[in-house]
Design a protein around this motif. Structure first.
Motif, PDB file in Angstrom:
ATOM      1  N   VAL A 147       0.834  -1.200   0.000  1.00 58.28           N
ATOM      2  CA  VAL A 147       0.000   0.000   0.000  1.00 58.28           C
ATOM      3  C   VAL A 147       0.871   1.253   0.000  1.00 58.28           C
ATOM      4  CG1 VAL A 147      -1.761   1.320   1.231  1.00 58.28           C
ATOM      5  CG2 VAL A 147      -1.807  -1.186   1.283  1.00 58.28           C
ATOM      6  N   GLN A 148       0.678   2.082  -0.976  1.00 56.96           N
ATOM      7  CA  GLN A 148       1.356   3.381  -1.019  1.00 56.96           C
ATOM      8  C   GLN A 148       0.329   4.460  -0.708  1.00 56.96           C
ATOM      9  OE1 GLN A 148       3.094   4.019  -4.812  1.00 56.96           O
ATOM     10  NE2 GLN A 148       5.112   3.339  -4.163  1.00 56.96           N
ATOM     11  N   VAL A 149       0.690   5.341   0.180  1.00 58.69           N
ATOM     12  CA  VAL A 149      -0.241   6.391   0.577  1.00 58.69           C
ATOM     13  C   VAL A 149       0.366   7.756   0.300  1.00 58.69           C
ATOM     14  CG1 VAL A 149      -1.570   7.379   2.470  1.00 58.69           C
ATOM     15  CG2 VAL A 149      -1.089   4.931   2.441  1.00 58.69           C
ATOM     16  N   GLN A 150      -0.444   8.631  -0.250  1.00 57.65           N
ATOM     17  CA  GLN A 150      -0.022  10.009  -0.458  1.00 57.65           C
ATOM     18  C   GLN A 150      -1.116  10.916   0.068  1.00 57.65           C
ATOM     19  OE1 GLN A 150       1.177  10.122  -4.713  1.00 57.65           O
ATOM     20  NE2 GLN A 150       2.067  12.086  -4.146  1.00 57.65           N
ATOM     21  N   ILE A 151      -0.729  11.871   0.863  1.00 54.57           N
ATOM     22  CA  ILE A 151      -1.715  12.837   1.331  1.00 54.57           C
ATOM     23  C   ILE A 151      -1.234  14.216   0.924  1.00 54.57           C
ATOM     24  CG2 ILE A 151      -2.819  13.869   3.357  1.00 54.57           C
ATOM     25  CD1 ILE A 151      -2.772  11.233   4.724  1.00 54.57           C
ATOM     26  N   GLU A 152      -2.117  14.979   0.330  1.00 54.59           N
ATOM     27  CA  GLU A 152      -1.747  16.336  -0.066  1.00 54.59           C
ATOM     28  C   GLU A 152      -2.786  17.308   0.445  1.00 54.59           C
ATOM     29  OE1 GLU A 152      -0.698  17.207  -4.014  1.00 54.59           O
ATOM     30  OE2 GLU A 152       0.526  15.413  -4.273  1.00 54.59           O
ATOM     31  N   ARG A 153      -2.312  18.490   0.717  1.00 53.94           N
ATOM     32  CA  ARG A 153      -3.236  19.508   1.211  1.00 53.94           C
ATOM     33  C   ARG A 153      -2.998  20.788   0.438  1.00 53.94           C
ATOM     34  NH1 ARG A 153      -4.410  19.681   7.463  1.00 53.94           N
ATOM     35  NH2 ARG A 153      -5.197  17.672   6.754  1.00 53.94           N
ATOM     36  N   HIS A 154      -4.037  21.324  -0.123  1.00 50.27           N
ATOM     37  CA  HIS A 154      -3.938  22.584  -0.845  1.00 50.27           C
ATOM     38  C   HIS A 154      -5.050  23.489  -0.361  1.00 50.27           C
ATOM     39  CE1 HIS A 154      -1.043  20.932  -3.684  1.00 50.27           C
ATOM     40  NE2 HIS A 154      -1.733  19.831  -3.597  1.00 50.27           N
TER      41      HIS A 154
ATOM     42  N   ASP B 216      -2.022  14.746  -9.313  1.00 51.16           N
ATOM     43  CA  ASP B 216      -1.818  15.877 -10.228  1.00 51.16           C
ATOM     44  C   ASP B 216      -3.054  16.090 -11.102  1.00 51.16           C
ATOM     45  OD1 ASP B 216       0.912  16.367  -9.474  1.00 51.16           O
ATOM     46  OD2 ASP B 216       1.404  14.526 -10.537  1.00 51.16           O
ATOM     47  N   ILE B 217      -3.549  14.978 -11.596  1.00 51.80           N
ATOM     48  CA  ILE B 217      -4.738  15.050 -12.435  1.00 51.80           C
ATOM     49  C   ILE B 217      -5.907  15.613 -11.654  1.00 51.80           C
ATOM     50  CG2 ILE B 217      -6.474  13.638 -13.575  1.00 51.80           C
ATOM     51  CD1 ILE B 217      -4.128  11.764 -14.324  1.00 51.80           C
ATOM     52  N   PHE B 218      -6.023  15.109 -10.475  1.00 56.76           N
ATOM     53  CA  PHE B 218      -7.138  15.528  -9.643  1.00 56.76           C
ATOM     54  C   PHE B 218      -7.032  17.018  -9.324  1.00 56.76           C
ATOM     55  CE2 PHE B 218     -10.054  15.264  -6.078  1.00 56.76           C
ATOM     56  CZ  PHE B 218     -10.980  14.369  -6.583  1.00 56.76           C
ATOM     57  N   ARG B 219      -5.818  17.428  -9.072  1.00 57.44           N
ATOM     58  CA  ARG B 219      -5.574  18.833  -8.748  1.00 57.44           C
ATOM     59  C   ARG B 219      -5.896  19.711  -9.954  1.00 57.44           C
ATOM     60  NH1 ARG B 219      -0.967  17.919  -6.112  1.00 57.44           N
ATOM     61  NH2 ARG B 219       0.150  17.994  -8.065  1.00 57.44           N
ATOM     62  N   ALA B 220      -5.474  19.250 -11.119  1.00 59.52           N
ATOM     63  CA  ALA B 220      -5.709  20.018 -12.332  1.00 59.52           C
ATOM     64  C   ALA B 220      -7.201  20.182 -12.577  1.00 59.52           C
ATOM     65  CB  ALA B 220      -5.056  19.325 -13.526  1.00 59.52           C
ATOM     66  N   ARG B 221      -7.908  19.131 -12.258  1.00 60.91           N
ATOM     67  CA  ARG B 221      -9.344  19.176 -12.497  1.00 60.91           C
ATOM     68  C   ARG B 221     -10.039  20.045 -11.463  1.00 60.91           C
ATOM     69  NH1 ARG B 221     -13.594  15.647 -10.534  1.00 60.91           N
ATOM     70  NH2 ARG B 221     -15.420  15.974 -11.812  1.00 60.91           N
ATOM     71  N   ASN B 222      -9.610  19.917 -10.248  1.00 59.58           N
ATOM     72  CA  ASN B 222     -10.245  20.657  -9.179  1.00 59.58           C
ATOM     73  C   ASN B 222      -9.432  21.904  -8.871  1.00 59.58           C
ATOM     74  OD1 ASN B 222     -12.512  18.703  -7.939  1.00 59.58           O
ATOM     75  ND2 ASN B 222     -10.777  17.498  -8.644  1.00 59.58           N
TER      76      ASN B 222
END
Lengths: 93, 93
Positions: free
Chosen positions: A63-70, B5-11
């Motif tokens: 399982v690879q997890v990535q969390i991002e916050r913008h 990245d895709i998700f960010r571009a879309r949102n």
């Protein structure tokens, strides 16, 4: 364009794909001016994995997890490589 | 390019966004030659909603579900509009 379209575009027919995998993306978009902490995403991640384990075998190491916050958006991505052998014995309630 | 990245571009930053929402996307990519039935996605959907309800209030009418099936890939998308008032009382085990 829907999210599925984007996903489809990205995940072209995978003639080269060797492994089965499961991808999960969660995005929490907050309304304007809302600066809350949707800090539940990491916890939600664990619950999701538990639920998914009812259906497929998931190795923690796979399982690879990535969390991002913008601004206004929290995103959590899980990439899971599924084992080659299919556990036919796994059944759902 | 990663899924995020895709998700960010879309949102894009949602200055216009009026509502909070939660989006969940699950994609099960099968390996080449594998024509299995990952028919668990519809069932998984219900389990996911249950889990999500531990963290946020989800009205059944505010949930949009899309399930798509293509060559080697099953996708489930949940779009949930969250209620405006934040239920501070909801707590996690």
């Amino acid at each position: 364009m829907g999210l599925l379209d984007i996903f489809r575009a990205r995940n072209k027919p995978t003639a080269h794909l060797a492994k089965e995998r499961l991808q999960i993306l969660i995005a929490h978009e907050r309304s304007q001016g809302e600066h809350g902490e949707s800090d539940y995403l990491p916890r939600l991640k664990n619950d999701l994995l538990e639920v998914i384990r009812k259906y497929v075998v998931v190795d923690d190491r796979a399982v690879q997890v990535q969390i991002e916050r913008h601004d206004g958006m929290d995103m959590l991505e899980l990439n899971i490589v599924l084992p080659e052998k299919k556990p036919s014995a796994i059944d759902k309630d």
